[in-house]
Write an enzyme that holds these catalytic residues in place. Sequence first.
Site, PDB file in Angstrom:
ATOM      1  N   GLY A 185       0.809  -1.184   0.000  1.00 27.67           N
ATOM      2  CA  GLY A 185       0.000   0.000   0.000  1.00 27.67           C
ATOM      3  C   GLY A 185       0.849   1.241   0.000  1.00 27.67           C
ATOM      4  O   GLY A 185       2.066   1.207   0.031  1.00 27.67           O
TER       5      GLY A 185
ATOM      6  N   GLU B  16       1.979   5.169   1.325  1.00 28.51           N
ATOM      7  CA  GLU B  16       2.451   5.720   2.585  1.00 28.51           C
ATOM      8  C   GLU B  16       1.555   6.844   3.067  1.00 28.51           C
ATOM      9  O   GLU B  16       1.727   7.354   4.166  1.00 28.51           O
ATOM     10  CB  GLU B  16       3.882   6.207   2.410  1.00 28.51           C
ATOM     11  CG  GLU B  16       4.833   5.058   2.111  1.00 28.51           C
ATOM     12  CD  GLU B  16       6.255   5.522   1.917  1.00 28.51           C
ATOM     13  OE1 GLU B  16       6.565   6.691   2.194  1.00 28.51           O
ATOM     14  OE2 GLU B  16       7.064   4.693   1.476  1.00 28.51           O
TER      15      GLU B  16
ATOM     16  N   THR C 101      -2.683   8.632   2.512  1.00 32.22           N
ATOM     17  CA  THR C 101      -3.995   8.619   1.894  1.00 32.22           C
ATOM     18  C   THR C 101      -4.393  10.054   1.623  1.00 32.22           C
ATOM     19  O   THR C 101      -4.244  10.913   2.484  1.00 32.22           O
ATOM     20  CB  THR C 101      -5.043   7.971   2.824  1.00 32.22           C
ATOM     21  OG1 THR C 101      -4.658   6.620   3.058  1.00 32.22           O
ATOM     22  CG2 THR C 101      -6.423   7.999   2.215  1.00 32.22           C
TER      23      THR C 101
ATOM     24  N   HIS D 294      -7.636  12.417   0.041  1.00 32.98           N
ATOM     25  CA  HIS D 294      -8.970  12.590  -0.514  1.00 32.98           C
ATOM     26  C   HIS D 294      -9.213  14.079  -0.636  1.00 32.98           C
ATOM     27  O   HIS D 294      -8.893  14.841   0.285  1.00 32.98           O
ATOM     28  CB  HIS D 294     -10.045  11.971   0.373  1.00 32.98           C
ATOM     29  CG  HIS D 294      -9.891  10.504   0.557  1.00 32.98           C
ATOM     30  ND1 HIS D 294      -9.769   9.634  -0.509  1.00 32.98           N
ATOM     31  CD2 HIS D 294      -9.826   9.741   1.659  1.00 32.98           C
ATOM     32  CE1 HIS D 294      -9.641   8.402  -0.049  1.00 32.98           C
ATOM     33  NE2 HIS D 294      -9.663   8.437   1.266  1.00 32.98           N
TER      34      HIS D 294
ATOM     35  N   ALA E 156     -11.718   5.208  -3.495  1.00 34.26           N
ATOM     36  CA  ALA E 156     -11.733   6.593  -3.958  1.00 34.26           C
ATOM     37  C   ALA E 156     -11.568   6.585  -5.467  1.00 34.26           C
ATOM     38  O   ALA E 156     -10.634   5.981  -5.992  1.00 34.26           O
ATOM     39  CB  ALA E 156     -10.604   7.393  -3.303  1.00 34.26           C
TER      40      ALA E 156
ATOM     41  N   CYS F  45      -0.484   4.579  -3.072  1.00 26.57           N
ATOM     42  CA  CYS F  45      -0.647   3.130  -3.257  1.00 26.57           C
ATOM     43  C   CYS F  45       0.653   2.394  -3.522  1.00 26.57           C
ATOM     44  O   CYS F  45       0.665   1.348  -4.151  1.00 26.57           O
ATOM     45  CB  CYS F  45      -1.643   2.842  -4.372  1.00 26.57           C
ATOM     46  SG  CYS F  45      -3.225   3.624  -4.093  1.00 26.57           S
TER      47      CYS F  45
END
Length: 103
Positions: A1, A3, A5, A7, A83, A100
């Site tokens: 994944g 590091e 996120t 939005h 998202a 990601c």
Amino acid sequence: GGEVTYHGPGQLVCYPILDMRGYKQDLHWYIRALEESVILALKAVGIPNATREDGITGVWINNCKVAAVGVKVKKWITMHGVAINITHESLEHFNGIVPCGLV
């Protein structure tokens, strides 16, 4: 994944909260189901070429990632989700981060 996120403007974010004890208790199945829901939603609005890429989570169009999936599950209750980058406006905010785990 990844590091980090992110939005923001230009994204559609959906964080379903499900009790997976009433479904399959299988995180890979759940992630693939989230991806499939995005692919079907994009088809429904006239974007038929969304796909998955082998070995990488998310939804892609022409080798460009358009939807990220990230889940957290505690006692089989889901948190987080998907998202979808809806507008080009959302993409400029990714400069300077590694989303990601993709370089």
